[in-house]
Scaffold this motif. Sequence first.
Motif, short mmCIF file in Angstrom:
data_model
loop_
_atom_site.label_atom_id
_atom_site.label_comp_id
_atom_site.label_asym_id
_atom_site.label_seq_id
_atom_site.Cartn_x
_atom_site.Cartn_y
_atom_site.Cartn_z
N GLU A 139 37.78 53.04 15.80
CA GLU A 139 38.15 52.68 14.43
C GLU A 139 37.23 51.62 13.83
OE1 GLU A 139 42.20 53.60 12.91
OE2 GLU A 139 42.73 52.39 14.66
N CYS A 193 40.50 51.38 1.70
CA CYS A 193 40.21 52.60 2.45
C CYS A 193 40.31 53.76 1.46
CB CYS A 193 41.19 52.78 3.60
SG CYS A 193 41.03 51.52 4.88
N GLY A 201 36.57 50.72 4.24
CA GLY A 201 36.19 51.96 4.92
C GLY A 201 36.57 53.20 4.15
N VAL A 229 32.38 61.06 9.77
CA VAL A 229 33.15 60.28 8.81
C VAL A 229 34.63 60.65 8.79
CG1 VAL A 229 33.38 59.75 6.34
CG2 VAL A 229 31.11 59.88 7.37
N GLU A 238 34.46 51.29 11.92
CA GLU A 238 33.72 52.26 11.10
C GLU A 238 32.21 52.03 11.03
OE1 GLU A 238 34.02 54.41 6.75
OE2 GLU A 238 35.76 53.90 7.95
N TYR A 239 31.78 50.79 11.02
CA TYR A 239 30.34 50.52 10.86
C TYR A 239 29.63 50.26 12.19
CZ TYR A 239 31.88 50.21 6.07
OH TYR A 239 32.45 50.50 4.86
N HIS A 261 38.40 54.67 8.04
CA HIS A 261 38.62 53.55 8.97
C HIS A 261 38.23 53.91 10.39
CE1 HIS A 261 40.63 50.05 10.75
NE2 HIS A 261 40.95 49.62 9.54
N GLY A 262 37.13 54.69 10.55
CA GLY A 262 36.73 55.02 11.92
C GLY A 262 35.47 55.85 11.99
N ARG A 263 35.15 56.23 13.23
CA ARG A 263 34.00 57.08 13.52
C ARG A 263 34.50 58.28 14.33
NH1 ARG A 263 29.43 54.13 12.46
NH2 ARG A 263 28.12 55.64 13.54
N SER A 314 34.79 44.46 7.63
CA SER A 314 34.56 45.57 8.56
C SER A 314 35.85 45.95 9.27
CB SER A 314 33.50 45.17 9.59
OG SER A 314 33.27 46.21 10.51
N ALA A 364 43.44 58.50 11.70
CA ALA A 364 43.38 57.06 11.49
C ALA A 364 44.73 56.37 11.63
CB ALA A 364 42.80 56.78 10.10
N ARG A 381 27.52 55.32 4.49
CA ARG A 381 28.97 55.17 4.37
C ARG A 381 29.33 54.37 3.11
NH1 ARG A 381 32.03 56.24 9.17
NH2 ARG A 381 30.67 57.12 10.79
#
Length: 390
Positions: free
Chosen positions: A134, A66, A119, A82, A136-137, A122-124, A181, A33, A159
């Motif tokens: 980044e 975060c 988050g 995650v 996340e949603y 802060h990402g996927r 977000s 991240a 999440r």
Amino acid sequence: MTAEKIKIPFALQLCLDDVAWHNGDDLRYKGQASRSGIPRYHSVEDYQVLEAIGEALDMRIVCPLCLADWDKDNILRGEVGVTHNPRGWDRASEIDMEYAEACMAEMRKSKYMDFAYHGLLHGRYDENGKLLTETEYFSMERVNGKAVYSVDAEDVRHRLDLFDKIRHSWGLDHKITTFVSPCGACGATPEQMHVISEEVARRGVRTWMNMGFAFEDAIYTSDGVVCMKKGGNFNGKSVPWDAYDFDPKYLGDFTCTDKKTLSGAFGLHWTNFLRFNPENNFEKAPAWVDYLKRQAEIFGLMLSKDATFSASQAFYAIYSTVTETDGGAVIDVSEARAKAPTWVESSFYVSIAKERAPKGVEGGSVELYEEHKDFNTYKVRFDSDRIVIK
């Protein structure tokens, strides 16, 4: 009373993204991240300075959190998508508990940090821990070279459940009323916004602050959640997201000529308010307080108390009409009331040039709220959609 003499101001609400990382280093160079961007570990003083600034402004500063670094119980182990290390995740063995407890003590006792959903990491990530985006949603894929985003209700719920499990494991049980977000709202359609706003509303959220909204006006209500565009161009100047040791004297006044982006949400980052040496944080705190108080001297602006205060005032600032009359003005709030969710109060604030102090009001009541150099700001309570200020 002309528009130069009376205005319904926007209430500036400070929102500082990316609070609560332990290590601030930008780790994207190794597929992790971006974090807060400051090249050091965060400290107790980093929380204390936010509290001090919030107290000086009498504002609850929105602090989007975060929380993956706080996973002392390895709640995220095995959570594919995650983290960058789903199967080997082991924050439990890495956390310096003495350090973490000291920082968390500041968070738990805070009165001026208004914690918000943000988050985990802060990402996927893919199944092997590769950073995909980044946002996340929002999932992202490239179609003909263009980023296309999608959102899944179950993924959002999961999440946020993980987020709540981690914060509650530390006794961080504050009521959360704002959602932010990571990396913006990704141009979400109303249907995509509904997926998120329905879920966060169920958790008590009333405001959603972001850049990257696709709706036309500066605010939009989805499932009772007021979505607010972060706006302002600071007279052509800006602050990089990872800029620490920043002196606000180089930041222009908050200006926004495009009314479609002016809601009152004032977005910066936690790191912007910090010094590289954390014990020196408080040296710049008075400059930030002075900068923000100066914004309240701009006719058409005021300082917010919290996120819901700013959102409520935005409805009246955007959707009310002010009509000049002989010796006064008529304020029509019918459209504002029709568009506002039920939790928005039947009161708002109006700024009037000092030489035109109100002598009376019909359809409600008026009382002095703040005095400024060239104008005063009044609180108006109303029981009619048409308020006459004499």
